[in-house]
Design a protein around this motif. Structure first.
Motif, mmCIF file in Angstrom:
data_model
loop_
_atom_site.group_PDB
_atom_site.id
_atom_site.type_symbol
_atom_site.label_atom_id
_atom_site.label_comp_id
_atom_site.label_asym_id
_atom_site.label_seq_id
_atom_site.Cartn_x
_atom_site.Cartn_y
_atom_site.Cartn_z
ATOM 1 N N PHE A 177 -23.820 -38.279 33.578
ATOM 2 C CA PHE A 177 -23.908 -39.723 33.813
ATOM 3 C C PHE A 177 -25.377 -40.037 34.041
ATOM 4 N N ASP A 178 -25.911 -41.018 33.332
ATOM 5 C CA ASP A 178 -27.324 -41.344 33.482
ATOM 6 C C ASP A 178 -27.553 -42.850 33.468
ATOM 7 N N ILE A 179 -28.550 -43.269 34.216
ATOM 8 C CA ILE A 179 -28.973 -44.671 34.232
ATOM 9 C C ILE A 179 -30.414 -44.731 33.752
ATOM 10 N N ALA A 180 -30.625 -45.378 32.602
ATOM 11 C CA ALA A 180 -31.968 -45.526 32.039
ATOM 12 C C ALA A 180 -32.421 -46.958 32.237
ATOM 13 N N GLY A 181 -33.673 -47.125 32.606
ATOM 14 C CA GLY A 181 -34.220 -48.472 32.740
ATOM 15 C C GLY A 181 -35.096 -48.623 33.968
ATOM 16 N N GLN A 182 -35.902 -49.691 33.940
ATOM 17 C CA GLN A 182 -36.827 -49.993 35.046
ATOM 18 C C GLN A 182 -36.101 -50.878 36.048
ATOM 19 N N PHE A 183 -35.809 -50.362 37.229
ATOM 20 C CA PHE A 183 -35.064 -51.134 38.229
ATOM 21 C C PHE A 183 -35.776 -51.054 39.573
ATOM 22 N N ASP A 184 -35.269 -51.819 40.539
ATOM 23 C CA ASP A 184 -35.869 -51.744 41.869
ATOM 24 C C ASP A 184 -35.595 -50.370 42.462
ATOM 25 N N PRO A 185 -36.566 -49.867 43.257
ATOM 26 C CA PRO A 185 -36.546 -48.445 43.624
ATOM 27 C C PRO A 185 -35.268 -47.992 44.335
ATOM 28 N N MET A 186 -34.790 -46.826 43.959
ATOM 29 C CA MET A 186 -33.776 -46.053 44.681
ATOM 30 C C MET A 186 -32.347 -46.596 44.576
ATOM 31 N N ILE A 187 -32.146 -47.772 43.946
ATOM 32 C CA ILE A 187 -30.762 -48.270 43.835
ATOM 33 C C ILE A 187 -29.961 -47.408 42.854
ATOM 34 N N PRO A 188 -30.469 -47.168 41.629
ATOM 35 C CA PRO A 188 -29.703 -46.291 40.730
ATOM 36 C C PRO A 188 -29.598 -44.870 41.274
ATOM 37 N N ASP A 189 -30.677 -44.401 41.930
ATOM 38 C CA ASP A 189 -30.649 -43.038 42.488
ATOM 39 C C ASP A 189 -29.512 -42.906 43.493
ATOM 40 N N ALA A 190 -29.367 -43.939 44.350
ATOM 41 C CA ALA A 190 -28.310 -43.893 45.356
ATOM 42 C C ALA A 190 -26.928 -43.889 44.683
ATOM 43 N N GLU A 191 -26.793 -44.661 43.590
ATOM 44 C CA GLU A 191 -25.493 -44.698 42.919
ATOM 45 C C GLU A 191 -25.144 -43.329 42.336
ATOM 46 N N CYS A 192 -26.138 -42.638 41.798
ATOM 47 C CA CYS A 192 -25.870 -41.305 41.247
ATOM 48 C C CYS A 192 -25.325 -40.373 42.336
ATOM 49 N N LEU A 193 -25.922 -40.442 43.520
ATOM 50 C CA LEU A 193 -25.444 -39.598 44.612
ATOM 51 C C LEU A 193 -24.042 -40.019 45.032
ATOM 52 N N LYS A 194 -23.790 -41.343 45.005
ATOM 53 C CA LYS A 194 -22.454 -41.840 45.351
ATOM 54 C C LYS A 194 -21.416 -41.292 44.370
ATOM 55 N N ILE A 195 -21.769 -41.287 43.087
ATOM 56 C CA ILE A 195 -20.846 -40.797 42.057
ATOM 57 C C ILE A 195 -20.527 -39.326 42.292
ATOM 58 N N MET A 196 -21.563 -38.537 42.577
ATOM 59 C CA MET A 196 -21.344 -37.117 42.879
ATOM 60 C C MET A 196 -20.324 -36.966 44.002
ATOM 61 N N CYS A 197 -20.510 -37.746 45.055
ATOM 62 C CA CYS A 197 -19.603 -37.643 46.213
ATOM 63 C C CYS A 197 -18.186 -38.063 45.827
ATOM 64 N N GLU A 198 -18.066 -39.160 45.079
ATOM 65 C CA GLU A 198 -16.730 -39.626 44.691
ATOM 66 C C GLU A 198 -16.003 -38.548 43.893
ATOM 67 N N ILE A 199 -16.721 -37.919 42.963
ATOM 68 C CA ILE A 199 -16.071 -36.929 42.100
ATOM 69 C C ILE A 199 -15.704 -35.676 42.891
ATOM 70 N N LEU A 200 -16.644 -35.193 43.722
ATOM 71 C CA LEU A 200 -16.362 -33.960 44.458
ATOM 72 C C LEU A 200 -15.272 -34.175 45.504
ATOM 73 N N SER A 201 -15.220 -35.365 46.121
ATOM 74 C CA SER A 201 -14.106 -35.626 47.045
ATOM 75 C C SER A 201 -12.817 -35.748 46.256
ATOM 76 N N GLY A 202 -12.879 -36.474 45.161
ATOM 77 C CA GLY A 202 -11.680 -36.695 44.362
ATOM 78 C C GLY A 202 -11.050 -35.406 43.880
ATOM 79 N N LEU A 203 -11.892 -34.422 43.580
ATOM 80 C CA LEU A 203 -11.370 -33.152 43.055
ATOM 81 C C LEU A 203 -10.783 -32.277 44.165
ATOM 82 N N GLN A 204 -11.041 -32.666 45.419
ATOM 83 C CA GLN A 204 -10.491 -31.917 46.565
ATOM 84 C C GLN A 204 -10.791 -30.426 46.465
#
Lengths: 473, 473
Positions: A177-204
């Motif tokens: 999963f990747d987010i390409a583009g010029q955005f305000d700092p750290m918002i996409p980075d935080a979402e990537c970490l959120k996705i990791m957590c959602e998937i790893l929790s979801g997989l139990q």
């Protein structure tokens, strides 16, 4: 699926036929010759391997077939991963299995030696894709895409010496999963970490932690923000004893840092990131790691890696050493490498280590003795009578046409016991039974494999009744 | 996803650092050197392609990227195909993208020249798989599987000169369904034809016909049943004027055939097949073709091929020449070629020409001007206020955690108009709007993008309300 080379084959066939035509074939036309030839060719092929006693039937080194059992587990895990990617608004895409060799070179550091090159058969020099990130960057640059949130699930190939025990192969699946583009700092980075957590929790898979490479954080501060190395190292002292938010808070309470304008600036992005992670409710999942080193060469910023905290040991299960199960980071320079003018498109992304996750889940099921169904068949069409093939065929076609998943045995006169046993061994829940009696009375018997109960229902209500039962179960 | 080569990288980094270390870096430790080096390497890479002005960014000849638009169409079509395979009780499986070259040679006749070989990098000689049938046969022989009903969806590679206009590429997707095992005659064969019909009707590509290669039918009669060529050719006379069931019936009415014991035997299988096709209600879809020739070398029996009867011309749509959209047949000899003792496992199967089907559907949508959504996002989180990033992040995390597909803009202070426009352009149906007023009153505004209606609801009811609306729509 192509049906190829009609004409060349004809030519080739008639040529061969000169050599292979049997004497009695001289009277027949081209059609016959060809079938004769095809048959002759086939027979000669049939001998082929027998003439090579040392020919071993195997898959290439470091690769394997995926059995139906494997596929069931994969399908379940990939569904969960992909639905998370879609939940975050990602689009799907795919790229060819191979790229121009030039596209891949100088992207992976010394790992490039592990690339599979294709033989030069005239034309372009090609290599199998080594990951999904470089092809994505090539895609962005080639199509001048400045902004894109995409996921990509596909095979990649690396000529490593396979350590099969860890579920690492030379051919393996990646989920990016990747987010390409010029955005305000750290918002996409935080979402990537959120996705990791959602998937790893979801997989139990049990408890997990996402580790950030301190080396890279430090590198960011020193090189990008111009923080004095000794100040960065003082921050490093904190990193060794604390992690996550508390770390950031404490650093701001330390006058040596909080009164150092430079230090505050250097800490800005880190603080911002942890603010967002806190709002996402995952700050406690993130900590720093001194030993973690940047992965592939194209990473430019902070990289992170998710590890399972304890191997998911069930009673009697062998402990598993699985290492990292997800990783990601920033690669702001990669797209620019493909752009003639070097225009950059900042990117941040993550990759789920599905192969290791498959392995963990499979090991777990093995120790639990869990059996998976490898088919989804809902109804089996059976008969106790001889010469009832026609009725079975009519009946099963009716089920298929109503969208019901149905099977029967490909025998003219199977034994009823054989048929019922097939249902039990493959986990088919329902059997419809038709015989002379039923046919005369215009009914069908429905049998529940689990309870072994049988009820007769009107033939015309069959589909409705089955659909009712399936929706209930 | 592997984070690789920590130690080798260290070695390599420190080596490079000797060359690249900037003077002021001498005071710092290995850690710093490494990040410096990585940065230096990256910058040097960044120059790489600019120094090669004649480097062209492209995909390899005959291949292409699949854009999100492509992927949406494919996902829909593959779902339909796979669910039909599952409806018929097939298990999924997969094999490596490449095989030992020896596994593939002598299976495809003159087409073998079109195989992609991998470069000999030490070790085994490998080629990319050319279809999914030979790997399946190799799998059966290797694992001594005598019986299996499986489907396989995957990429295959052929070095043909690509005719892109027909949607034919050097890398393309195959969808195969096969039944391996010794069964009573013609039952699995009839099911394969039924599956073809179900899929082609399900896809609504317009009317279609499945053509059987008369050459092969004749071959079966003469070589396998020992029917005299002249009798077979008399049967052939019928084939030219009639097709399908009527053909078989009429042949049985012709005394020259019906009183010829040999002819009756020769016709037996054909009659049986058409009996079953009639019970399946698809006999009228099948006819014979004199020109159709056996496809790849491994086919041993009757082959069949599905063609669209008229190109699916909508108003103003350019006519499409799509050729065959599915094909299949018997290959009873192939598995035996891999078995040391030559033990045969009879097989019959089919392959759906999904690439051409993708192409047809895409062309249709183009001419209809249909737009497809490339994301599944259900809700967009917006604000009219400045400095509301924190509230948006908290809100969107709540939606994600409830399994709702949600997006927001990665900006600190986006304009409301920009946010609403994003929803309209990407087809997101719902917007949740939070501002100071809402925050004070503990409410959230829900806006329907289509009707532009807005209602305020209690914040605590947000998720329930959204799920209600989504389930209704």
């Amino acid at each position: 699926m192509h049906l190829l080379g009609l004409l060349p084959r004809r030519a080739w066939a008639s040529l061969l036929s000169q050599l292979l035509r049997p004497p009695w074939a001289s009277c027949t036309g081209a059609v016959r010759c060809q079938s004769q030839v095809a048959e002759a060719v086939l027979t000669s092929q049939l001998k082929a391997h027998q003439e090579k006693p040392n020919f071993i039937i195997k898959t290439p080194k470091g690769t394997r077939d995926l059995s139906p059992q494997h596929m069931v587990v994969r399908e379940k895990i990939l569904d969960l991963v992909i639905s998370c990617f879609k939940r975050h608004g990602a689009k799907g895409m795919d790229t060819p299995a191979f790229e121009l060799k030039e596209t891949l070179t100088e992207k992976y550091g010394e790992d490039s030696g592990l690339m599979y090159d294709l033989k030069d058969q005239g034309g372009e020099l090609l290599s199998l894709r080594y990951d999904l990130t470089v092809p994505f960057a090539r895609y962005l640059a080639m199509n001048k895409v400045k902004k894109m949130k995409r996921y990509h699930v596909g095979k990649v190939w690396r000529r490593e010496s396979p350590t099969i025990v860890q579920g690492r192969y030379r051919e393996f699946c990646q989920c990016d999963f990747d987010i390409a583009g010029q955005f305000d700092p750290m918002i996409p980075d935080a979402e990537c970490l959120k996705i990791m957590c959602e998937i790893l929790s979801g997989l139990q898979l049990g408890d997990f932690l996402i580790k950030m490479a301190w080396k890279d954080v430090r590198h960011e501060m020193v090189v990008k923000k111009g923080l004095a190395p000794e100040v960065a190292d003082r921050i490093g002292d904190y990193v060794q004893c604390h992690g996550g938010v508390s770390l950031v808070e404490q650093m701001f309470q330390d006058p040596r840092l909080s009164q150092n304008k430079q230090a505050l600036e250097g800490l800005g992005d880190l603080k911002l990131l942890f603010e967002y992670l806190t709002l996402f409710g995952i700050a406690d999942k993130i900590s720093f790691d001194l030993s973690l080193a940047r992965g592939l060469d194209y990473y430019t910023g902070v990289i992170y890696e998710a590890v399972l905290l304890q191997t998911p040991t069930q009673a009697g299960e062998e402990p598993l050493n699985v290492g990292s199960v997800a990783a990601g980071g920033r690669y702001d320079g990669l797209v620019g490498m493909f752009d003639p003018k070097g225009h950059k498109v900042p990117c941040v992304g993550l990759s789920i280590g599905v192969e290791r996750i498959f392995y963990i889940v499979e090991q777990r099921m093995k120790t639990k003795g869990e059996k998976v169904r490898t088919t989804e068949t809902q109804v089996f069409v059976a008969t106790p009578q001889k010469n009832f093939l026609q009725e079975r065929l009519k009946l099963i076609a009716e089920l298929w046409n109503s969208g019901i998943k149905a099977e029967m045995l490909y025998k003219n006169n199977p034994k009823l016991l054989t048929q019922l046993h097939y249902c039990e061994s493959t986990g088919i829940p329902l059997v419809v039974i038709i015989g002379e009696q039923e046919l005369k009375e215009g009914v069908i018997k429905i049998r529940s494999v689990a309870s072994r109960e049988e009820v007769a229902i009107k033939r015309e209500n069959l589909v409705a009744e089955i659909q009712k039962r399936l929706s209930e179960s």
